[in-house]
Design a protein around this motif. Structure first.
Motif, PDB file in Angstrom:
ATOM      1  N   GLY A  94       0.824  -1.196   0.000  1.00 55.10           N
ATOM      2  CA  GLY A  94       0.000   0.000   0.000  1.00 55.10           C
ATOM      3  C   GLY A  94       0.860   1.248   0.000  1.00 55.10           C
ATOM      4  O   GLY A  94       1.893   1.301  -0.685  1.00 55.10           O
ATOM      5  N   GLY A  95       0.454   2.247   0.764  1.00 54.11           N
ATOM      6  CA  GLY A  95       1.203   3.487   0.823  1.00 54.11           C
ATOM      7  C   GLY A  95       0.972   4.209   2.136  1.00 54.11           C
ATOM      8  O   GLY A  95       0.022   3.921   2.863  1.00 54.11           O
ATOM      9  N   VAL A  96       1.855   5.159   2.458  1.00 53.29           N
ATOM     10  CA  VAL A  96       1.761   5.899   3.699  1.00 53.29           C
ATOM     11  C   VAL A  96       2.200   7.343   3.449  1.00 53.29           C
ATOM     12  O   VAL A  96       3.046   7.604   2.583  1.00 53.29           O
ATOM     13  CB  VAL A  96       2.622   5.236   4.800  1.00 53.29           C
ATOM     14  CG1 VAL A  96       4.089   5.203   4.405  1.00 53.29           C
ATOM     15  CG2 VAL A  96       2.448   5.951   6.141  1.00 53.29           C
ATOM     16  N   LYS A  97       1.612   8.255   4.203  1.00 54.81           N
ATOM     17  CA  LYS A  97       1.937   9.681   4.062  1.00 54.81           C
ATOM     18  C   LYS A  97       2.168  10.297   5.434  1.00 54.81           C
ATOM     19  O   LYS A  97       1.508   9.926   6.419  1.00 54.81           O
ATOM     20  CB  LYS A  97       0.799  10.426   3.364  1.00 54.81           C
ATOM     21  CG  LYS A  97       1.085  11.897   3.115  1.00 54.81           C
ATOM     22  CD  LYS A  97      -0.035  12.553   2.328  1.00 54.81           C
ATOM     23  CE  LYS A  97       0.298  14.015   2.036  1.00 54.81           C
ATOM     24  NZ  LYS A  97      -0.772  14.672   1.222  1.00 54.81           N
ATOM     25  N   ASN A  98       3.129  11.215   5.488  1.00 54.15           N
ATOM     26  CA  ASN A  98       3.395  11.955   6.712  1.00 54.15           C
ATOM     27  C   ASN A  98       2.562  13.236   6.682  1.00 54.15           C
ATOM     28  O   ASN A  98       2.826  14.150   5.898  1.00 54.15           O
ATOM     29  CB  ASN A  98       4.886  12.284   6.820  1.00 54.15           C
ATOM     30  CG  ASN A  98       5.224  13.051   8.086  1.00 54.15           C
ATOM     31  OD1 ASN A  98       4.362  13.280   8.929  1.00 54.15           O
ATOM     32  ND2 ASN A  98       6.486  13.448   8.209  1.00 54.15           N
ATOM     33  N   LEU A  99       1.552  13.300   7.541  1.00 56.20           N
ATOM     34  CA  LEU A  99       0.674  14.471   7.591  1.00 56.20           C
ATOM     35  C   LEU A  99       1.212  15.580   8.488  1.00 56.20           C
ATOM     36  O   LEU A  99       0.626  16.664   8.561  1.00 56.20           O
ATOM     37  CB  LEU A  99      -0.714  14.060   8.093  1.00 56.20           C
ATOM     38  CG  LEU A  99      -1.457  12.998   7.261  1.00 56.20           C
ATOM     39  CD1 LEU A  99      -2.807  12.702   7.881  1.00 56.20           C
ATOM     40  CD2 LEU A  99      -1.610  13.464   5.825  1.00 56.20           C
ATOM     41  N   GLY A 100       2.307  15.300   9.171  1.00 58.67           N
ATOM     42  CA  GLY A 100       2.845  16.286  10.104  1.00 58.67           C
ATOM     43  C   GLY A 100       3.672  17.366   9.417  1.00 58.67           C
ATOM     44  O   GLY A 100       3.910  17.340   8.203  1.00 58.67           O
ATOM     45  N   THR A 101       4.138  18.304  10.223  1.00 57.41           N
ATOM     46  CA  THR A 101       4.944  19.424   9.718  1.00 57.41           C
ATOM     47  C   THR A 101       6.434  19.211   9.963  1.00 57.41           C
ATOM     48  O   THR A 101       7.241  20.083   9.645  1.00 57.41           O
ATOM     49  CB  THR A 101       4.505  20.727  10.397  1.00 57.41           C
ATOM     50  OG1 THR A 101       4.638  20.589  11.817  1.00 57.41           O
ATOM     51  CG2 THR A 101       3.057  21.061  10.046  1.00 57.41           C
TER      52      THR A 101
END
Length: 257
Positions: A94-101
């Motif tokens: 699948g995939g993953v994303k970093n939503l942080g700053t």
């Protein structure tokens, strides 16, 4: 099964079992055996792989082959042992994303897993008896990755659940005959999801497929009876032979005289 996760843990369940094609369908023999004309120990082996499938709470059957002798003419084979290994290969993609700053690192984690294998009706009474029951409460996790703020990446993990090598005890009569017998396997995963540091930064989606396998080994010995002894002449035959030799001796003496 697809997981939609946001820096937390969601519950996931996996049910998987052996199977090729239609559940319960007959299995064409996959046994590969050593030569039947070599005195000593030999083996027959087969490895049956289940078709990979998206993990859902399902069960399948896997038909395994009984042992049958492949002894050459004049040789005899005897089954001496049965061993097998049950495995379930898990592949998450699948995939993953970093939503942080800020930059963060993390991985996909599963809190526990279990693998259970049991015989179906018609299997030898001492096959998978007791049933294979592998429970690991420490779980496992996929590879650790690092993502910058706002970055995303594909994510995969591989894991194999295994029974380890099992040896059948007791009578081996139920494993002979050239037919088939069946096994049922179920695997389960506990809580799972993406964990990150800082906590809550990772959002991801992973689909996991399972590919079950059983590796079966039959052990046998090959023997060859010794050749029959040369026949012993009967007393009457010996008497005739003696008379013949005496006659030849008399003829020679006459010729000399």
């Amino acid at each position: 099964m697809k997981y939609n996760l946001l820096g937390a843990v969601s519950t996931i369940a996996l049910g998987a079992a052996f199977g090729i094609g239609t559940p319960g369908a007959a299995n064409a023999s996959l046994l590969t055996c050593s030569a039947g004309n070599i005195v000593g120990s030999g083996t027959c082996t087969e490895t049956v792989n289940g078709n990979p499938a998206t993990v859902t709470p399902t069960t399948r059957t896997l038909n395994l082959d009984q042992w049958t002798s492949n002894a050459s003419a004049g040789f005899t084979e005897t089954l001496t042992g049965v061993k097998f290994t049950v495995t379930e290969g898990l592949f998450g993609q699948g995939g993953v994303k970093n939503l942080g700053t800020t930059s963060a690192n993390g991985y996909f984690s599963v809190s526990s897993f279990a693998l259970v294998a049991s015989p179906l009706s018609g299997a030898p009474s001492n096959f998978l008896s007791p049933a294979v029951d592998v429970v690991n409460s420490t779980g496992f996790h996929g590879p650790t990755i690092t993502l910058g703020a706002g970055a995303s990446t594909p994510y995969t993990y591989l894991r194999t659940l295994t029974s380890g090598l099992q040896t059948v005890t007791g009578s081996l009569a139920g494993f002979t005959g050239g037919g088939t017998f069946s096994a049922l396997v179920t695997a389960a995963l506990g809580n799972g999801g993406f964990l990150s540091n800082p906590t809550g930064n990772f959002s991801g989606s992973v689909t996991t497929t399972a590919a079950p396998t059983i590796a079966l080994t039959y052990l046998f010995t090959t023997s060859q009876p010794p050749p029959p002894p040369s026949p012993t002449p009967e007393p009457a035959s010996l008497a005739l032979l003696g008379a013949g030799l005496a006659g030849l001796g008399a003829v020679r003496r006459r010729r000399k005289n």
